[in-house]
Design a protein around this motif. Structure first.
Motif, PDB file in Angstrom:
ATOM      1  N   THR A  64       0.843  -1.195   0.000  1.00 31.70           N
ATOM      2  CA  THR A  64       0.000   0.000   0.000  1.00 31.70           C
ATOM      3  C   THR A  64       0.876   1.243   0.000  1.00 31.70           C
ATOM      4  N   LEU A  65       0.498   2.215  -0.820  1.00 27.76           N
ATOM      5  CA  LEU A  65       1.172   3.516  -0.844  1.00 27.76           C
ATOM      6  C   LEU A  65       0.294   4.513  -0.101  1.00 27.76           C
ATOM      7  N   SER A  66       0.909   5.308   0.778  1.00 29.78           N
ATOM      8  CA  SER A  66       0.151   6.310   1.525  1.00 29.78           C
ATOM      9  C   SER A  66       1.014   7.557   1.698  1.00 29.78           C
ATOM     10  N   ASN A  67       0.445   8.582   2.305  1.00 28.88           N
ATOM     11  CA  ASN A  67       1.147   9.857   2.520  1.00 28.88           C
ATOM     12  C   ASN A  67       1.799  10.337   1.223  1.00 28.88           C
ATOM     13  N   ILE A  68       1.081  10.204   0.116  1.00 29.78           N
ATOM     14  CA  ILE A  68       1.645  10.525  -1.197  1.00 29.78           C
ATOM     15  C   ILE A  68       1.736  12.038  -1.390  1.00 29.78           C
ATOM     16  N   ASN A  69       2.948  12.507  -1.679  1.00 30.34           N
ATOM     17  CA  ASN A  69       3.220  13.916  -1.952  1.00 30.34           C
ATOM     18  C   ASN A  69       4.067  13.964  -3.220  1.00 30.34           C
ATOM     19  N   ALA A  70       3.410  13.718  -4.381  1.00 32.83           N
ATOM     20  CA  ALA A  70       4.125  13.616  -5.662  1.00 32.83           C
ATOM     21  C   ALA A  70       4.782  14.951  -6.030  1.00 32.83           C
ATOM     22  N   PRO A  71       5.958  14.937  -6.603  1.00 31.88           N
ATOM     23  CA  PRO A  71       6.904  13.841  -6.821  1.00 31.88           C
ATOM     24  C   PRO A  71       7.978  13.795  -5.741  1.00 31.88           C
ATOM     25  N   GLU A  72       7.577  14.091  -4.503  1.00 31.33           N
ATOM     26  CA  GLU A  72       8.560  14.276  -3.441  1.00 31.33           C
ATOM     27  C   GLU A  72       8.685  13.112  -2.467  1.00 31.33           C
ATOM     28  N   SER A  73       7.558  12.515  -2.052  1.00 29.22           N
ATOM     29  CA  SER A  73       7.659  11.497  -1.014  1.00 29.22           C
ATOM     30  C   SER A  73       6.405  10.634  -0.954  1.00 29.22           C
ATOM     31  N   TYR A  74       6.589   9.452  -0.338  1.00 28.95           N
ATOM     32  CA  TYR A  74       5.459   8.599   0.010  1.00 28.95           C
ATOM     33  C   TYR A  74       5.898   7.580   1.039  1.00 28.95           C
ATOM     34  N   THR A  75       4.909   6.898   1.598  1.00 31.02           N
ATOM     35  CA  THR A  75       5.161   5.793   2.515  1.00 31.02           C
ATOM     36  C   THR A  75       4.691   4.536   1.807  1.00 31.02           C
ATOM     37  N   ILE A  76       5.547   3.531   1.790  1.00 33.22           N
ATOM     38  CA  ILE A  76       5.192   2.253   1.184  1.00 33.22           C
ATOM     39  C   ILE A  76       5.174   1.225   2.304  1.00 33.22           C
ATOM     40  N   SER A  77       4.101   0.457   2.393  1.00 35.26           N
ATOM     41  CA  SER A  77       4.023  -0.558   3.448  1.00 35.26           C
ATOM     42  C   SER A  77       3.433  -1.826   2.869  1.00 35.26           C
ATOM     43  N   GLY A  78       3.788  -2.936   3.473  1.00 29.88           N
ATOM     44  CA  GLY A  78       3.294  -4.190   2.957  1.00 29.88           C
ATOM     45  C   GLY A  78       3.445  -5.324   3.943  1.00 29.88           C
ATOM     46  N   GLU A  79       2.803  -6.426   3.582  1.00 24.43           N
ATOM     47  CA  GLU A  79       2.871  -7.633   4.393  1.00 24.43           C
ATOM     48  C   GLU A  79       2.844  -8.828   3.451  1.00 24.43           C
ATOM     49  N   GLY A  80       3.735  -9.780   3.708  1.00 24.60           N
ATOM     50  CA  GLY A  80       3.794 -10.980   2.890  1.00 24.60           C
ATOM     51  C   GLY A  80       3.767 -12.217   3.758  1.00 24.60           C
ATOM     52  N   LYS A  81       3.054 -13.239   3.277  1.00 28.90           N
ATOM     53  CA  LYS A  81       2.985 -14.508   4.004  1.00 28.90           C
ATOM     54  C   LYS A  81       3.705 -15.566   3.181  1.00 28.90           C
ATOM     55  N   GLY A  82       4.575 -16.309   3.859  1.00 26.00           N
ATOM     56  CA  GLY A  82       5.373 -17.333   3.189  1.00 26.00           C
ATOM     57  C   GLY A  82       5.082 -18.730   3.692  1.00 26.00           C
ATOM     58  N   GLY A  83       3.845 -18.978   4.107  1.00 24.76           N
ATOM     59  CA  GLY A  83       3.482 -20.309   4.589  1.00 24.76           C
ATOM     60  C   GLY A  83       4.300 -20.695   5.803  1.00 24.76           C
ATOM     61  N   ILE A  84       4.848 -21.909   5.790  1.00 24.45           N
ATOM     62  CA  ILE A  84       5.604 -22.429   6.927  1.00 24.45           C
ATOM     63  C   ILE A  84       6.870 -21.614   7.209  1.00 24.45           C
ATOM     64  N   LYS A  89       6.617  -8.222   7.346  1.00 24.27           N
ATOM     65  CA  LYS A  89       5.812  -7.021   7.153  1.00 24.27           C
ATOM     66  C   LYS A  89       6.661  -5.815   7.513  1.00 24.27           C
ATOM     67  N   GLY A  90       6.330  -4.722   6.875  1.00 23.00           N
ATOM     68  CA  GLY A  90       7.112  -3.532   7.148  1.00 23.00           C
ATOM     69  C   GLY A  90       6.718  -2.397   6.235  1.00 23.00           C
ATOM     70  N   GLY A  91       7.527  -1.359   6.293  1.00 20.88           N
ATOM     71  CA  GLY A  91       7.245  -0.192   5.476  1.00 20.88           C
ATOM     72  C   GLY A  91       8.462   0.702   5.405  1.00 20.88           C
ATOM     73  N   ALA A  92       8.365   1.687   4.518  1.00 16.70           N
ATOM     74  CA  ALA A  92       9.462   2.635   4.364  1.00 16.70           C
ATOM     75  C   ALA A  92       8.912   3.998   3.989  1.00 16.70           C
ATOM     76  N   ASP A  93       9.512   5.015   4.553  1.00 13.62           N
ATOM     77  CA  ASP A  93       9.250   6.383   4.126  1.00 13.62           C
ATOM     78  C   ASP A  93      10.317   6.707   3.092  1.00 13.62           C
ATOM     79  N   VAL A  94       9.884   7.154   1.913  1.00 12.09           N
ATOM     80  CA  VAL A  94      10.788   7.449   0.806  1.00 12.09           C
ATOM     81  C   VAL A  94      10.676   8.930   0.478  1.00 12.09           C
ATOM     82  N   VAL A  95      11.831   9.608   0.382  1.00 11.76           N
ATOM     83  CA  VAL A  95      11.866  11.036   0.051  1.00 11.76           C
ATOM     84  C   VAL A  95      12.812  11.230  -1.122  1.00 11.76           C
ATOM     85  N   LEU A  96      12.358  11.990  -2.114  1.00 16.38           N
ATOM     86  CA  LEU A  96      13.187  12.315  -3.275  1.00 16.38           C
ATOM     87  C   LEU A  96      13.550  13.794  -3.236  1.00 16.38           C
ATOM     88  N   LYS A  97      14.846  14.086  -3.316  1.00 21.29           N
ATOM     89  CA  LYS A  97      15.316  15.476  -3.316  1.00 21.29           C
ATOM     90  C   LYS A  97      16.086  15.747  -4.600  1.00 21.29           C
TER      91      LYS A  97
END
Length: 150
Positions: A64-84, A89-97
């Motif tokens: 999921t992308l959130s806190n979108i401030n194009a073309p400067e920054s966003y927060t990307i978060s996600g969760e993955g299941k790998g069975g056994i 899960k986690g996320g990152a704040d990304v900033v472009l300068k």
């Protein structure tokens, strides 16, 4: 697990922003990515196959992308299941300068793992995550430079 970093990319910020939002480019750059599909402007689904130490697993997840401030920054978060193998899960704040004709991409990421992966120990998981991040940015930079030159 926390990771921060900064990458200098020899491309204008608008080009880097467009690439960060292009599922085809991201699929090429995410290590082990089998599929990446946009579900909505802010949601993607992914399948990623990874090997961390002795544990190999295919993760199905949502991004999921959130806190979108194009073309400067966003927060990307996600969760993955790998069975056994467990989950990640986690996320990152990304900033472009902008820096002249180049772009500085800064990120601050947090992640959690569980299951067999967590039993591998934090040093192995952390070093694997850092290698995966380095691989992503090397491939991402190459993809942008290849596109910019095309």
């Amino acid at each position: 697990m926390d990771m921060t970093g900064e990458e200098r990319i020899a491309a204008p910020r608008d080009a880097v922003w467009a690439a960060l939002n292009n599922p085809d480019i991201l699929k090429q750059c995410i290590p082990g990515c089998q599929s990446l599909e946009r579900v909505s402007p802010t949601e993607l689904t992914a399948t990623v196959k990874l090997k961390i130490g002795p544990v190999s697993a295919s993760f199905n997840g949502e991004v999921t992308l959130s806190n979108i401030n194009a073309p400067e920054s966003y927060t990307i978060s996600g969760e993955g299941k790998g069975g056994i193998a467990g989950f990640a899960k986690g996320g990152a704040d990304v900033v472009l300068k902008e820096d002249g004709d180049e772009t500085i991409l800064q990120y601050e990421a947090k992640a959690q793992v569980g299951g067999k992966i967590a039993q591998l120990g934090s040093r192995l998981v952390d070093s694997s995550a850092k290698k995966l991040a380095q691989q992503f940015f090397a491939d991402f930079t190459a993809a942008i430079n290849g596109r910019a030159g095309a």
